[in-house]
Scaffold this motif. Structure first.
Motif, PDB file in Angstrom:
ATOM      1  N   SER A 129      50.771  10.918  25.091  1.00  0.00           N
ATOM      2  CA  SER A 129      50.255   9.596  24.772  1.00  0.00           C
ATOM      3  C   SER A 129      51.252   8.514  25.186  1.00  0.00           C
ATOM      4  CB  SER A 129      49.984   9.490  23.271  1.00  0.00           C
ATOM      5  OG  SER A 129      49.604   8.175  22.926  1.00  0.00           O
ATOM      6  N   SER A 130      50.733   7.480  25.843  1.00  0.00           N
ATOM      7  CA  SER A 130      51.560   6.336  26.233  1.00  0.00           C
ATOM      8  C   SER A 130      51.390   5.172  25.264  1.00  0.00           C
ATOM      9  CB  SER A 130      51.201   5.885  27.651  1.00  0.00           C
ATOM     10  OG  SER A 130      49.830   5.550  27.745  1.00  0.00           O
ATOM     11  N   SER A 131      50.659   5.403  24.178  1.00  0.00           N
ATOM     12  CA  SER A 131      50.404   4.357  23.205  1.00  0.00           C
ATOM     13  C   SER A 131      51.668   4.048  22.406  1.00  0.00           C
ATOM     14  CB  SER A 131      49.294   4.779  22.246  1.00  0.00           C
ATOM     15  OG  SER A 131      49.202   3.887  21.155  1.00  0.00           O
ATOM     16  N   GLY A 132      51.902   2.777  22.156  1.00  0.00           N
ATOM     17  CA  GLY A 132      53.032   2.383  21.332  1.00  0.00           C
ATOM     18  C   GLY A 132      52.902   2.825  19.890  1.00  0.00           C
ATOM     19  N   ILE A 133      51.706   3.236  19.487  1.00  0.00           N
ATOM     20  CA  ILE A 133      51.491   3.725  18.127  1.00  0.00           C
ATOM     21  C   ILE A 133      52.204   5.051  17.922  1.00  0.00           C
ATOM     22  CG2 ILE A 133      49.730   4.425  16.448  1.00  0.00           C
ATOM     23  CD1 ILE A 133      47.768   2.630  17.908  1.00  0.00           C
ATOM     24  N   PHE A 134      52.355   5.834  19.021  1.00  0.00           N
ATOM     25  CA  PHE A 134      52.986   7.144  18.953  1.00  0.00           C
ATOM     26  C   PHE A 134      54.218   7.155  19.867  1.00  0.00           C
ATOM     27  CE2 PHE A 134      48.317   7.843  18.599  1.00  0.00           C
ATOM     28  CZ  PHE A 134      48.276   8.150  17.250  1.00  0.00           C
ATOM     29  N   PRO A 135      55.319   6.593  19.426  1.00  0.00           N
ATOM     30  CA  PRO A 135      56.502   6.493  20.290  1.00  0.00           C
ATOM     31  C   PRO A 135      57.087   7.858  20.631  1.00  0.00           C
ATOM     32  CG  PRO A 135      57.047   5.863  18.038  1.00  0.00           C
ATOM     33  CD  PRO A 135      55.554   6.004  18.087  1.00  0.00           C
ATOM     34  N   LYS A 136      57.685   7.936  21.813  1.00  0.00           N
ATOM     35  CA  LYS A 136      58.325   9.161  22.283  1.00  0.00           C
ATOM     36  C   LYS A 136      59.830   9.079  22.059  1.00  0.00           C
ATOM     37  CE  LYS A 136      56.634   8.534  26.454  1.00  0.00           C
ATOM     38  NZ  LYS A 136      55.670   7.443  26.225  1.00  0.00           N
ATOM     39  N   SER A 137      60.467  10.242  21.914  1.00  0.00           N
ATOM     40  CA  SER A 137      61.923  10.299  21.878  1.00  0.00           C
ATOM     41  C   SER A 137      62.395  11.360  22.865  1.00  0.00           C
ATOM     42  CB  SER A 137      62.437  10.621  20.467  1.00  0.00           C
ATOM     43  OG  SER A 137      62.050  11.928  20.070  1.00  0.00           O
ATOM     44  N   PHE A 138      63.588  11.160  23.411  1.00  0.00           N
ATOM     45  CA  PHE A 138      64.104  12.042  24.457  1.00  0.00           C
ATOM     46  C   PHE A 138      65.625  12.045  24.365  1.00  0.00           C
ATOM     47  CE2 PHE A 138      65.362  12.806  28.964  1.00  0.00           C
ATOM     48  CZ  PHE A 138      64.746  14.039  29.135  1.00  0.00           C
ATOM     49  N   TYR A 139      66.215  13.231  24.288  1.00  0.00           N
ATOM     50  CA  TYR A 139      67.672  13.327  24.192  1.00  0.00           C
ATOM     51  C   TYR A 139      68.132  14.686  24.713  1.00  0.00           C
ATOM     52  CZ  TYR A 139      66.513  15.915  19.888  1.00  0.00           C
ATOM     53  OH  TYR A 139      65.997  16.798  18.982  1.00  0.00           O
ATOM     54  N   SER A 140      69.431  14.821  24.967  1.00  0.00           N
ATOM     55  CA  SER A 140      69.987  16.062  25.505  1.00  0.00           C
ATOM     56  C   SER A 140      71.099  16.581  24.604  1.00  0.00           C
ATOM     57  CB  SER A 140      70.523  15.856  26.922  1.00  0.00           C
ATOM     58  OG  SER A 140      71.625  14.968  26.920  1.00  0.00           O
ATOM     59  N   VAL A 141      71.258  17.918  24.601  1.00  0.00           N
ATOM     60  CA  VAL A 141      72.321  18.588  23.855  1.00  0.00           C
ATOM     61  C   VAL A 141      72.778  19.795  24.678  1.00  0.00           C
ATOM     62  CG1 VAL A 141      71.483  17.889  21.575  1.00  0.00           C
ATOM     63  CG2 VAL A 141      70.653  20.009  22.584  1.00  0.00           C
ATOM     64  N   ILE A 142      73.854  20.436  24.256  1.00  0.00           N
ATOM     65  CA  ILE A 142      74.311  21.700  24.849  1.00  0.00           C
ATOM     66  C   ILE A 142      74.043  22.811  23.844  1.00  0.00           C
ATOM     67  CG2 ILE A 142      76.253  22.998  25.795  1.00  0.00           C
ATOM     68  CD1 ILE A 142      75.398  20.692  27.550  1.00  0.00           C
ATOM     69  N   GLU A 143      73.300  23.813  24.278  1.00  0.00           N
ATOM     70  CA  GLU A 143      73.008  24.972  23.436  1.00  0.00           C
ATOM     71  C   GLU A 143      73.286  26.243  24.226  1.00  0.00           C
ATOM     72  OE1 GLU A 143      69.036  24.857  21.944  1.00  0.00           O
ATOM     73  OE2 GLU A 143      69.288  22.924  20.932  1.00  0.00           O
ATOM     74  N   ASN A 144      74.115  27.124  23.672  1.00  0.00           N
ATOM     75  CA  ASN A 144      74.427  28.392  24.335  1.00  0.00           C
ATOM     76  C   ASN A 144      74.877  28.181  25.786  1.00  0.00           C
ATOM     77  OD1 ASN A 144      73.667  29.894  22.018  1.00  0.00           O
ATOM     78  ND2 ASN A 144      71.515  29.751  22.640  1.00  0.00           N
ATOM     79  N   ARG A 145      75.679  27.148  25.976  1.00  0.00           N
ATOM     80  CA  ARG A 145      76.273  26.813  27.279  1.00  0.00           C
ATOM     81  C   ARG A 145      75.247  26.341  28.313  1.00  0.00           C
ATOM     82  NH1 ARG A 145      80.032  32.033  28.181  1.00  0.00           N
ATOM     83  NH2 ARG A 145      78.135  33.015  27.411  1.00  0.00           N
ATOM     84  N   ASN A 146      74.046  26.064  27.869  1.00  0.00           N
ATOM     85  CA  ASN A 146      73.022  25.490  28.746  1.00  0.00           C
ATOM     86  C   ASN A 146      72.717  24.062  28.307  1.00  0.00           C
ATOM     87  OD1 ASN A 146      72.353  27.692  30.538  1.00  0.00           O
ATOM     88  ND2 ASN A 146      71.382  28.695  28.789  1.00  0.00           N
ATOM     89  N   LYS A 147      72.461  23.198  29.271  1.00  0.00           N
ATOM     90  CA  LYS A 147      72.023  21.847  28.945  1.00  0.00           C
ATOM     91  C   LYS A 147      70.548  21.912  28.546  1.00  0.00           C
ATOM     92  CE  LYS A 147      72.660  17.098  30.445  1.00  0.00           C
ATOM     93  NZ  LYS A 147      73.236  16.222  31.492  1.00  0.00           N
ATOM     94  N   VAL A 148      70.243  21.257  27.448  1.00  0.00           N
ATOM     95  CA  VAL A 148      68.898  21.309  26.895  1.00  0.00           C
ATOM     96  C   VAL A 148      68.435  19.888  26.588  1.00  0.00           C
ATOM     97  CG1 VAL A 148      67.510  22.070  24.920  1.00  0.00           C
ATOM     98  CG2 VAL A 148      69.210  23.609  25.915  1.00  0.00           C
ATOM     99  N   TYR A 149      67.180  19.607  26.934  1.00  0.00           N
ATOM    100  CA  TYR A 149      66.573  18.316  26.623  1.00  0.00           C
ATOM    101  C   TYR A 149      65.457  18.528  25.612  1.00  0.00           C
ATOM    102  CZ  TYR A 149      68.911  16.519  30.805  1.00  0.00           C
ATOM    103  OH  TYR A 149      69.844  16.157  31.739  1.00  0.00           O
ATOM    104  N   TYR A 150      65.296  17.549  24.734  1.00  0.00           N
ATOM    105  CA  TYR A 150      64.185  17.571  23.789  1.00  0.00           C
ATOM    106  C   TYR A 150      63.323  16.332  24.007  1.00  0.00           C
ATOM    107  CZ  TYR A 150      66.087  21.444  21.060  1.00  0.00           C
ATOM    108  OH  TYR A 150      66.524  22.672  20.655  1.00  0.00           O
ATOM    109  N   LEU A 151      62.012  16.568  24.096  1.00  0.00           N
ATOM    110  CA  LEU A 151      61.024  15.492  24.198  1.00  0.00           C
ATOM    111  C   LEU A 151      60.074  15.629  23.017  1.00  0.00           C
ATOM    112  CD1 LEU A 151      59.565  13.193  25.808  1.00  0.00           C
ATOM    113  CD2 LEU A 151      58.283  15.011  26.977  1.00  0.00           C
TER     114      LEU A 151
END
Length: 211
Positions: A129-151
């Motif tokens: 959804s691109s609606s402002g009613i349902f905002p998105k979040s996106f960030y990155s972390v390191i888990e088990n030596r792999n780069k991981v993104y969460y959406l």
């Protein structure tokens, strides 16, 4: 409301007709990967081992999820009843020249897979959804030596009022030059979404590349 095959057809296509997965409710000690908030049994253990062998991913599955579809780049597990349905999908695609990712590319990749594989009987599909009613979040972390993104955000089914929350974990698997996205999404109108979503969040967070 999605087109579905039987689990037997899917499993036969993956490993041959000799494979038999029994939908048992009894818990087995074969797997040490347990979480108190999830119900796991011989069926979920067997599906986990099967998918680990084919895709080299270590999934963390609730026994209520049934295998619906599996291709070279897509896996879909689903639990549906009269009140809600929850889903877990895995998307596999080549790693680009850079392991750095932005939200727009993560959204486009999710939409590409849902449009290809999650078309409804009516011929529509779901998109972020691109609606402002349902905002998105996106960030990155390191888990088990792999780069991981969460959406995180909400999806919407085109031309309908069906929508729901999702969480997507994108693992940068540099060793195999691929990205693995593990995605939990829910459709639960007039239901306790936070409780239902919590189980999906556990499965997404705990799943990883098989070491």
């Amino acid at each position: 409301f999605f087109k579905q095959k039987t689990a037997y057809e899917i499993l036969s296509g993956l490993v041959g007709s000799e494979m038999c997965i029994r939908d048992s409710r009894s818990v087995t000690k074969e797997s040490s990967r347990r979480h108190g908030a999830l119900e796991q049994n011989r069926y979920s253990d067997s599906i986990t081992r099967l998918l680990a062998g084919k895709y080299n991913v270590d999934l963390f599955l609730n026994a209520d999820l049934k295998l619906v579809q599996a291709t070279n780049d897509f896996v879909w597990l689903r639990n549906e009843n009269s009140q809600f349905h929850n889903n877990l999908m895995v998307n596999i695609y080549p790693l680009s020249s850079s392991e750095n990712m932005v939200m727009d590319s993560a959204v486009l990749n999710r939409n590409r897979f849902t449009q290809k594989y999650l078309k409804t009987i009516e011929g529509t599909w779901v998109e972020v959804s691109s609606s402002g009613i349902f905002p998105k979040s996106f960030y990155s972390v390191i888990e088990n030596r792999n780069k991981v993104y969460y959406l995180r955000g909400w999806y919407t089914e085109l031309n309908t009022d069906r929508r729901g929350p999702f969480i997507r974990k994108i693992i940068i698997d540099k060793a195999n030059q691929r990205c693995i996205a593990i995605d939990g999404f829910l459709f639960a109108p007039n239901q306790p979404r936070n409780t239902l979503m919590r189980a999906l969040e556990i499965m997404v967070h705990q799943s990883n590349v098989k070491s």
